[in-house]
Design an enzyme around this catalytic site. Structure first.
Site, PDB file in Angstrom:
ATOM      1  N   HIS A 171       1.513  -1.230   0.094  1.00 17.29           N
ATOM      2  CA  HIS A 171       0.186  -0.105  -0.214  1.00 17.29           C
ATOM      3  C   HIS A 171       0.943   1.000  -0.568  1.00 17.29           C
ATOM      4  CE1 HIS A 171      -2.993  -2.824   1.889  1.00 17.29           C
ATOM      5  NE2 HIS A 171      -3.251  -3.146   0.775  1.00 17.29           N
ATOM      6  N   GLU A 174       1.413   4.138   2.936  1.00 18.01           N
ATOM      7  CA  GLU A 174       1.824   3.669   3.801  1.00 18.01           C
ATOM      8  C   GLU A 174       3.495   4.260   3.874  1.00 18.01           C
ATOM      9  OE1 GLU A 174      -1.897   0.611   4.451  1.00 18.01           O
ATOM     10  OE2 GLU A 174       0.046  -0.171   4.589  1.00 18.01           O
ATOM     11  N   HIS A 264       3.660  -2.476   6.447  1.00 14.88           N
ATOM     12  CA  HIS A 264       2.187  -1.786   6.453  1.00 14.88           C
ATOM     13  C   HIS A 264       2.503  -0.761   7.958  1.00 14.88           C
ATOM     14  CE1 HIS A 264      -0.518  -4.496   3.202  1.00 14.88           C
ATOM     15  NE2 HIS A 264       0.548  -5.127   4.048  1.00 14.88           N
ATOM     16  N   GLU A 340       2.126  -3.807  11.565  1.00 11.14           N
ATOM     17  CA  GLU A 340       1.378  -2.270  11.155  1.00 11.14           C
ATOM     18  C   GLU A 340       1.602  -1.235  12.089  1.00 11.14           C
ATOM     19  OE1 GLU A 340      -1.356  -2.039   8.910  1.00 11.14           O
ATOM     20  OE2 GLU A 340      -1.607  -3.492   7.994  1.00 11.14           O
TER      21      GLU A 340
HETATM   22 ZN    ZN Z   1      -1.557  -1.438   4.270  1.00 10.84          ZN
END
Ligand code: ZN
Length: 380
Positions: A171, A174, A264, A340
Site C-alpha cells: 500500500h 503507507e 504496513h 502495522e
Molecule cells: Zn497496508
C-alpha cells in the site's frame, strides 16, 4: 497564494484559495480506484498569514476513523516533518497555522520519495553481502528490485540457511513501511552489529523495500497504476494487473520461505502491532508457538511494540488467502506476520511534536532483528 502537487507522490484537489482563513481542499482518490486518504502538497505565498486548511471530503475517505485524533504533518525543508494541530468534526478535517516561511509542504505522513527509494537500493547494492536481483518491471516501467542478503563466507551452507522474506509498501501511501525497511537494512548491513552478523551467518534474506513504486510516485494510498490493491492479489496475480505481486511471488516459489514479514501502516489504531495467520486452514500449534515467541521477543526488544491492541483475530479457517501474509503462511507453512505501524502516534509513548514518523519507523525496523534472532532455531 498557490498550492501545487506536481511532484513525487503529490496529491490534492484545490476547491478554493480565495480566503487564507478558509482554504478548501479535497483529498484525491487513487488514480484508478476509489480509495482516497493520501495527500501531499505545497502551499506558497502564505508567510505570516493565519491559514486554515479544510479537507472537505475527509468523512468520505477510505478510512474516516483515521482522522480522529490525527494531526496533519508539515515541513518547510522536506527533511524535518512536524505535526500541526488538526480537528475532525465527522466530515471535515481542519488544520490551522501561521506559516513562518513562504513555502510549506503538507502530507498525510512523512513521505518516502522515489529518489530515496533508489538511494536505499543503491546503498544496499554496494555491500558485499548483497546481491541485487532485478525481478522485472511495473506497468509504469519502474524496476521491481529484490535484495538478496547473506554472508557468503559463513560456515552454514546455503541449503541450511533459513530463507527470510520481507516486503513493504504494498500500500504505497503507507510510507512508514519503507522507513522501517531503511532502518532494517542499515542495521542488517552494519558489520559491527552482533545480531546482524549472526543473522547473516544463519539466514538468507530476501528484501523488497517497495512493492508498489508506481502507486508511491503517483501519490496513491492503496493501489497500483491500474487500481489493483496488491494485498488482495496473492492467490492469482497477473502480469497485466499486478506484476509486482506476480514477480515477487514467482521468486518466493523458487526460494521457499521460513519466515515472512509484510510491513504496513494502519490509519486508525495508534499502536504498533502484528497480525498473523490464525485463520489459515493449516494453522497449527507449531505456528502459534512461533507467533507467541516472536511477539514476546519483540516486546522485550522495543517499548514501541505491543500486543494489547490490534485487529480482531480471524475465526479458524476464515482467513482471506488473497492477503500476502495469509497466502505465504498457508503455502509455505511458515511464520508469517503483517506488521502495522500508526499514521497517528504510538499512544503508549506519544510524541506531540512529531507523532509517529520516519525516524521512529526506522528504529522499529532496527528492533525487529531481535525477535527474528529469538525464533531462528525453531523456524524449521
Ligand atoms: Zn497496508
Amino acid at each position: 497564494m498557490s498550492i501545487s502537487s506536481a511532484f513525487d507522490s503529490g496529491a490534492i484537489e484545490v476547491v478554493s484559495l480565495a480566503d487564507h482563513r478558509d482554504i478548501q481542499l479535497r483529498i484525491k482518490a487513487d488514480n484508478a480506484s476509489e480509495f482516497a486518504q493520501w495527500f501531499h502538497f505545497r502551499l506558497q505565498g502564505a508567510e505570516g498569514l493565519p491559514v486554515t486548511l479544510r479537507f472537505l471530503n475527509a468523512g468520505n475517505s477510505a478510512y474516516p476513523e483515521g482522522w480522529t485524533d490525527y494531526q496533519v504533518v508539515a515541513s518547510y525543508d522536506r527533511q524535518h516533518w512536524f505535526r500541526i494541530p488538526s480537528e475532525y468534526d465527522g466530515q471535515v478535517l481542519s488544520t490551522q497555522l501561521t506559516p513562518a516561511g513562504n513555502s510549506l509542504y503538507f502530507a498525510y505522513f512523512e513521505p518516502y520519495s522515489d529518489e530515496r527509494h533508489l538511494d536505499l537500493i543503491g546503498f544496499a547494492s554496494v555491500s558485499d553481502k548483497v546481491k541485487l536481483e532485478p525481478l522485472g518491471q511495473t506497468l509504469d516501467g519502474r524496476d521491481m528490485t529484490l535484495l538478496r542478503i547473506t554472508d557468503s563466507d559463513s560456515k552454514t551452507s546455503l541449503a541450511q540457511k533459513k530463507n527470510i522474506w520481507l516486503t513493504a509498501r504494498q500500500h504505497p501511501g503507507e510510507t512508514m513501511a519503507e522507513w522501517f525497511m531503511e532502518g532494517f537494512l542499515e542495521r542488517l548491513l552494519d558489520g559491527d552489529d552482533p545480531v546482524s552478523r549472526v543473522l547473516l551467518e544463519r539466514c538468507q534474506f530476501y528484501v523488497v523495500p517497495n512493492m508498489n513504486p508506481d502507486g508511491a510516485a503517483r501519490g496513491n494510498l492503496r493501489t497500483n497504476s491500474v487500481g489493483a490493491n496488491l494485498n488482495r492479489e496473492w492467490q492469482a496475480p497477473s502480469l497485466e494487473r499486478s506484476p509486482e505481486v506476480f514477480l515477487v511471488r514467482q521468486r518466493m516459489l523458487e526460494t521457499g520461505i521460513d519466515l515472512f514479514l509484510d510491513v504496513h501502516g494502519d490509519e486508525a489504531l495508534p499502536y504498533n502491532f502484528v497480525a498473523g495467520c490464525e485463520g489459515n486452514p493449516s494453522y497449527s500449534p507449531r505456528l502459534e508457538t512461533l507467533e507467541n515467541a516472536f511477539k514476546a521477543a519483540w516486546i522485550a526488544a522495543s517499548p514501541d511494540f505491543q500486543d494489547r491492541f490490534g485487529y480482531g483475530r480471524d475465526e479458524p479457517g476464515q482467513a482471506n488467502l488473497t492477503l500476502a501474509t495469509n497466502w505465504v503462511g498457508e503455502h509455505f507453512d511458515c511464520l508469517a506476520y503483517t506488521i502495522e505501524m500508526p499514521f497517528k502516534d504510538n499512544a503508549d509513548l506519544p510524541d506531540p511534536v512529531y507523532g509517529w514518523n520516519g525516524e521512529r519507523s526506522k528504529k522499529l525496523g532496527e528492533s525487529v532483528m531481535q525477535p527474528i534472532l529469538a525464533v531462528l532455531h525453531q523456524l524449521r
